[in-house]
Motif scaffolding. Structure first.
Motif, PDB file in Angstrom:
ATOM      1  N   GLU A  66     -15.775 -11.952   0.550  1.00  0.00           N
ATOM      2  CA  GLU A  66     -15.511 -10.918  -0.445  1.00  0.00           C
ATOM      3  C   GLU A  66     -14.624 -11.454  -1.561  1.00  0.00           C
ATOM      4  O   GLU A  66     -13.715 -12.245  -1.321  1.00  0.00           O
ATOM      5  N   THR A  67     -14.893 -11.041  -2.794  1.00  0.00           N
ATOM      6  CA  THR A  67     -14.068 -11.424  -3.935  1.00  0.00           C
ATOM      7  C   THR A  67     -13.003 -10.363  -4.154  1.00  0.00           C
ATOM      8  O   THR A  67     -13.313  -9.181  -4.301  1.00  0.00           O
ATOM      9  N   LEU A  68     -11.744 -10.790  -4.153  1.00  0.00           N
ATOM     10  CA  LEU A  68     -10.615  -9.876  -4.281  1.00  0.00           C
ATOM     11  C   LEU A  68      -9.933 -10.067  -5.626  1.00  0.00           C
ATOM     12  O   LEU A  68      -9.773 -11.195  -6.096  1.00  0.00           O
ATOM     13  N   ASP A  69      -9.508  -8.963  -6.224  1.00  0.00           N
ATOM     14  CA  ASP A  69      -8.778  -9.021  -7.491  1.00  0.00           C
ATOM     15  C   ASP A  69      -7.305  -9.291  -7.235  1.00  0.00           C
ATOM     16  O   ASP A  69      -6.723  -8.789  -6.265  1.00  0.00           O
ATOM     17  N   VAL A  70      -6.703 -10.084  -8.112  1.00  0.00           N
ATOM     18  CA  VAL A  70      -5.264 -10.309  -8.036  1.00  0.00           C
ATOM     19  C   VAL A  70      -4.540  -8.971  -8.163  1.00  0.00           C
ATOM     20  O   VAL A  70      -4.867  -8.150  -9.019  1.00  0.00           O
ATOM     21  N   GLY A  71      -3.557  -8.746  -7.288  1.00  0.00           N
ATOM     22  CA  GLY A  71      -2.789  -7.516  -7.322  1.00  0.00           C
ATOM     23  C   GLY A  71      -3.287  -6.447  -6.373  1.00  0.00           C
ATOM     24  O   GLY A  71      -2.602  -5.454  -6.144  1.00  0.00           O
ATOM     25  N   LYS A  72      -4.480  -6.629  -5.795  1.00  0.00           N
ATOM     26  CA  LYS A  72      -4.987  -5.668  -4.818  1.00  0.00           C
ATOM     27  C   LYS A  72      -4.432  -6.010  -3.429  1.00  0.00           C
ATOM     28  O   LYS A  72      -4.131  -7.171  -3.145  1.00  0.00           O
ATOM     29  N   PRO A  73      -4.298  -5.005  -2.522  1.00  0.00           N
ATOM     30  CA  PRO A  73      -3.755  -5.275  -1.181  1.00  0.00           C
ATOM     31  C   PRO A  73      -4.554  -6.344  -0.449  1.00  0.00           C
ATOM     32  O   PRO A  73      -5.784  -6.326  -0.459  1.00  0.00           O
ATOM     33  N   LEU A  74      -3.831  -7.265   0.183  1.00  0.00           N
ATOM     34  CA  LEU A  74      -4.454  -8.323   0.969  1.00  0.00           C
ATOM     35  C   LEU A  74      -4.240  -8.086   2.462  1.00  0.00           C
ATOM     36  O   LEU A  74      -5.176  -8.193   3.255  1.00  0.00           O
ATOM     37  N   ILE A  75      -3.009  -7.751   2.842  1.00  0.00           N
ATOM     38  CA  ILE A  75      -2.692  -7.566   4.254  1.00  0.00           C
ATOM     39  C   ILE A  75      -1.534  -6.590   4.379  1.00  0.00           C
ATOM     40  O   ILE A  75      -0.644  -6.564   3.530  1.00  0.00           O
ATOM     41  N   SER A  76      -1.558  -5.777   5.429  1.00  0.00           N
ATOM     42  CA  SER A  76      -0.451  -4.863   5.735  1.00  0.00           C
ATOM     43  C   SER A  76       0.240  -5.366   6.992  1.00  0.00           C
ATOM     44  O   SER A  76      -0.429  -5.713   7.977  1.00  0.00           O
ATOM     45  N   ILE A  77       1.568  -5.416   6.956  1.00  0.00           N
ATOM     46  CA  ILE A  77       2.346  -5.991   8.045  1.00  0.00           C
ATOM     47  C   ILE A  77       3.389  -4.989   8.506  1.00  0.00           C
ATOM     48  O   ILE A  77       4.191  -4.480   7.709  1.00  0.00           O
ATOM     49  N   ALA A  78       3.370  -4.695   9.818  1.00  0.00           N
ATOM     50  CA  ALA A  78       4.369  -3.805  10.409  1.00  0.00           C
ATOM     51  C   ALA A  78       5.610  -4.612  10.757  1.00  0.00           C
ATOM     52  O   ALA A  78       5.516  -5.813  11.035  1.00  0.00           O
ATOM     53  N   PRO A  79       6.783  -3.989  10.745  1.00  0.00           N
ATOM     54  CA  PRO A  79       8.025  -4.705  11.067  1.00  0.00           C
ATOM     55  C   PRO A  79       7.980  -5.292  12.468  1.00  0.00           C
ATOM     56  O   PRO A  79       7.215  -4.860  13.329  1.00  0.00           O
ATOM     57  N   VAL A  80       8.809  -6.291  12.708  1.00  0.00           N
ATOM     58  CA  VAL A  80       8.898  -6.922  14.021  1.00  0.00           C
ATOM     59  C   VAL A  80       9.255  -5.873  15.064  1.00  0.00           C
ATOM     60  O   VAL A  80      10.184  -5.095  14.890  1.00  0.00           O
ATOM     61  N   MET A 105      15.472  -5.883   8.803  1.00  0.00           N
ATOM     62  CA  MET A 105      14.258  -5.673   8.015  1.00  0.00           C
ATOM     63  C   MET A 105      13.952  -4.187   7.943  1.00  0.00           C
ATOM     64  O   MET A 105      14.216  -3.434   8.877  1.00  0.00           O
ATOM     65  N   SER A 106      13.371  -3.781   6.857  1.00  0.00           N
ATOM     66  CA  SER A 106      13.012  -2.385   6.688  1.00  0.00           C
ATOM     67  C   SER A 106      12.013  -1.970   7.751  1.00  0.00           C
ATOM     68  O   SER A 106      11.202  -2.750   8.221  1.00  0.00           O
ATOM     69  N   SER A 107      12.078  -0.666   8.153  1.00  0.00           N
ATOM     70  CA  SER A 107      11.147  -0.147   9.155  1.00  0.00           C
ATOM     71  C   SER A 107       9.824   0.262   8.530  1.00  0.00           C
ATOM     72  O   SER A 107       8.909   0.670   9.233  1.00  0.00           O
ATOM     73  N   GLU A 108       9.698   0.173   7.222  1.00  0.00           N
ATOM     74  CA  GLU A 108       8.477   0.590   6.549  1.00  0.00           C
ATOM     75  C   GLU A 108       7.429  -0.519   6.603  1.00  0.00           C
ATOM     76  O   GLU A 108       7.740  -1.696   6.676  1.00  0.00           O
ATOM     77  N   MET A 109       6.181  -0.084   6.532  1.00  0.00           N
ATOM     78  CA  MET A 109       5.067  -1.025   6.486  1.00  0.00           C
ATOM     79  C   MET A 109       5.127  -1.813   5.182  1.00  0.00           C
ATOM     80  O   MET A 109       5.394  -1.281   4.121  1.00  0.00           O
ATOM     81  N   GLN A 110       4.902  -3.118   5.272  1.00  0.00           N
ATOM     82  CA  GLN A 110       4.889  -3.972   4.090  1.00  0.00           C
ATOM     83  C   GLN A 110       3.447  -4.252   3.691  1.00  0.00           C
ATOM     84  O   GLN A 110       2.650  -4.674   4.526  1.00  0.00           O
ATOM     85  N   VAL A 111       3.126  -3.991   2.438  1.00  0.00           N
ATOM     86  CA  VAL A 111       1.784  -4.268   1.924  1.00  0.00           C
ATOM     87  C   VAL A 111       1.869  -5.462   0.985  1.00  0.00           C
ATOM     88  O   VAL A 111       2.512  -5.394  -0.061  1.00  0.00           O
ATOM     89  N   PHE A 112       1.260  -6.552   1.376  1.00  0.00           N
ATOM     90  CA  PHE A 112       1.280  -7.772   0.570  1.00  0.00           C
ATOM     91  C   PHE A 112       0.019  -7.825  -0.282  1.00  0.00           C
ATOM     92  O   PHE A 112      -1.097  -7.756   0.228  1.00  0.00           O
ATOM     93  N   ARG A 113       0.199  -7.964  -1.576  1.00  0.00           N
ATOM     94  CA  ARG A 113      -0.932  -7.984  -2.512  1.00  0.00           C
ATOM     95  C   ARG A 113      -1.323  -9.415  -2.847  1.00  0.00           C
ATOM     96  O   ARG A 113      -0.480 -10.311  -2.840  1.00  0.00           O
ATOM     97  N   LEU A 114      -2.593  -9.611  -3.139  1.00  0.00           N
ATOM     98  CA  LEU A 114      -3.071 -10.947  -3.502  1.00  0.00           C
ATOM     99  C   LEU A 114      -2.329 -11.411  -4.743  1.00  0.00           C
ATOM    100  O   LEU A 114      -2.400 -10.773  -5.791  1.00  0.00           O
ATOM    101  N   PRO A 115      -1.595 -12.524  -4.659  1.00  0.00           N
ATOM    102  CA  PRO A 115      -0.783 -12.970  -5.797  1.00  0.00           C
ATOM    103  C   PRO A 115      -1.604 -13.737  -6.824  1.00  0.00           C
ATOM    104  O   PRO A 115      -2.729 -14.170  -6.558  1.00  0.00           O
ATOM    105  N   ASP A 116      -1.018 -13.884  -8.007  1.00  0.00           N
ATOM    106  CA  ASP A 116      -1.580 -14.775  -9.019  1.00  0.00           C
ATOM    107  C   ASP A 116      -1.321 -16.189  -8.539  1.00  0.00           C
ATOM    108  O   ASP A 116      -0.183 -16.643  -8.473  1.00  0.00           O
ATOM    109  N   LEU A 117      -2.367 -16.914  -8.180  1.00  0.00           N
ATOM    110  CA  LEU A 117      -2.221 -18.235  -7.582  1.00  0.00           C
ATOM    111  C   LEU A 117      -2.148 -19.349  -8.612  1.00  0.00           C
ATOM    112  O   LEU A 117      -2.274 -20.516  -8.282  1.00  0.00           O
TER     113      LEU A 117
END
Length: 490
Positions: free
Chosen positions: A68-82, A1-13
């Motif tokens: 809080e109301t979040l827009d689709v495509g805005k950051p939801l959670i940041s995840i550091a590598p294992v 897995m990449s060593s970079e931080m992963q930023v997961f954005r709120l998807p179109d549900l």
């Protein structure tokens, strides 16, 4: 897995929805999570949804708070590598390598969100959201669910968004796991397949590089050899108390103290927009007729004596009559569309998805029975009961709540005879059924007491004239008055 931080954005549900309310976080900063582990509960204009993580690792930052109301495509959670130690959240900084370091600037977030919404949202099965693959790192702890925030009840209805001719690729690159493209699917697609007992391994994806799309799962669900097998969703969180009173706030017009202010958002916001659009765009007309339902009640009572446990309900019989009527009067099973250039056309469908109004704790919702024209009264009854159950649990999918072509509304359960209903946009007609009560009725020249109900049809006058609407209504009424003969011809 990449060593970079992963930023997961709120998807179109699903269905091109542009925002969702964050109800509850299921993880906390420092938690170890695995791929596809639910990380948050969000409420869209359609239903309550658990959002799974596309990455394994350590939760570094949660971008939002419950309520809080979040827009689709805005950051939801940041995840550091294992194995990495999450750093303390930093203030946004406008640097060229902001994304690679896990810090996302406001400008970047807005630009990325706009690109995401523009290229990703589509309401006809082309929603392309690349995240979530099988496997992942060892699961860490999961925080217990907290109490939910207030949920405003309403009838979730949303107009489908025009789908692009082909799914687009670029915007999903940041939400995919490298090397796993062919196995990547959206959480909506994954949930849809799980709820209907469809094996994803048996589906050949129609998207780029074999990506499984929502339309692929829908095709598998509707196939005769793949019957639906609904799961038992977890109990939806209970609604919170009513909004607190705005103490000391006086209304300037009335001089009275304001007891509560309820924000219009989520489901209620979508309903308000949809109902306004229906009233604004549709020149509706209404016709109604009183119907002697005695024969239908007698027929059902006789069937119940023979088979007490699987006799269809009255609504299922009426639904069967409605689908037969729509085959004879297909103009009421259409959609009126206006193009960007001002051109207009009436879109017909090869099939009937019959929506029905169902009262739930979240308000009035409209799930739809797909391909209802192919089902018997007994099969319609089973599907109506199933959809009502998942809708009341808040677990109905966007497809189940937004794919109807005609709506049947049994408002008689509320003790009323009739209603000037608002058509469920973008459909063109709605049939309402009032309560069944004893009324004096002339039979063979003599006055007698019969079981009488009122049928009311609201229809879009752009797609047909009164003759068509009256013909359909009279057909359904005749079926109710002579159910044996009608069913024999179906």
């Amino acid at each position: 897995m990449s060593s970079e931080m992963q930023v997961f954005r709120l998807p179109d549900l699903g269905e091109g929805l542009t925002e969702a309310e964050l109800v509850n976080w299921l993880v906390a900063v420092g938690d170890q999570i695995k791929v596809d582990q639910p990380i948050a509960e969000v409420e869209t204009a359609k239903s309550m949804v658990e959002v799974p993580s596309p990455y394994a690792g350590t939760v570094a930052e949660l971008h939002g708070q419950a309520g809080e109301t979040l827009d689709v495509g805005k950051p939801l959670i940041s995840i550091a590598p294992v194995g990495a130690t999450p750093a303390e959240p930093k203030a946004p900084a406008a640097t060229d390598d902001a994304v690679s370091t896990g810090v996302v600037t406001d400008a970047e977030a807005s630009a990325a969100a706009e690109t995401y919404r523009t290229e990703e949202k589509a309401g006809s099965g082309n929603v392309l959201i690349g995240y979530g693959t099988p496997g992942g790192a060892t699961a860490g702890r999961t925080r217990p669910r907290k109490g939910s925030v207030a949920v405003v009840d309403s009838a979730p209805v949303a107009a489908p968004v025009a789908a692009p001719e082909a799914p687009m690729e670029p915007a999903v690159a940041g939400t995919r796991i490298p090397g796993k493209l062919s196995a990547v699917i959206s959480p909506l697609v994954r949930k849809m397949a799980r709820d209907h007992g469809v094996s994803l391994d048996a589906i050949n994806g129609s998207g780029a590089s074999g990506l499984i799309m929502r339309r692929d799962v829908e095709a598998a669900i509707s196939a005769p050899e793949a019957p639906a097998a609904p799961s038992a969703p977890a109990q939806a969180p209970a609604e919170a108390a009513a909004p607190a009173a705005a103490s000391g706030d006086l209304d300037g017009r009335t001089g009275l103290a304001v007891s509560a202010r309820t924000p219009v958002r989520g489901v209620r916001k979508a309903v308000a927009a949809n109902m306004t659009k229906s009233r604004t765009e549709i020149p509706e007309a209404t016709v109604w007729v009183d119907v002697d339902a005695t024969a239908l009640l007698d027929m059902r009572a006789e069937l119940k004596k023979r088979s007490p446990h699987d006799t269809p309900g009255l609504l299922a019989f009426i639904a069967r009559f409605v689908t037969a009527g729509l085959k004879k009067y297909p103009a009421l099973n259409t959609r009126f569309e206006t193009g960007a250039d001002g051109s207009q056309e009436i879109v017909g469908f090869d099939g009937i998805n019959l929506g029905f109004a169902a009262q739930t704790d979240r308000g009035l919702v409209v799930p739809s029975v797909r391909n209802a024209h192919q089902l018997s009264a007994r099969e319609l009854d089973a599907e109506i009961r199933r959809l009502t159950a998942v809708a009341r649990e808040g677990k109905a999918t966007p497809t189940e709540l937004g794919s109807g072509t005609f709506t049947l509304n049994n408002y008689g359960v509320f003790g009323v005879d009739g209603s000037a209903a608002i058509i469920n946009y973008p459909e063109v007609a709605m049939l309402g059924v009032g309560r069944i009560i004893d009324k004096p009725w002339v039979v063979s020249g003599e006055l007698s007491v019969r079981k009488v109900t009122e049928l009311t049809l609201a229809f879009d006058h752009r797609v047909c004239d009164g003759e068509t609407a009256a013909g359909f209504l009279r057909y359904v009424a005749d079926c109710i008055e002579n159910p044996g003969g009608a069913l024999a011809d179906m």
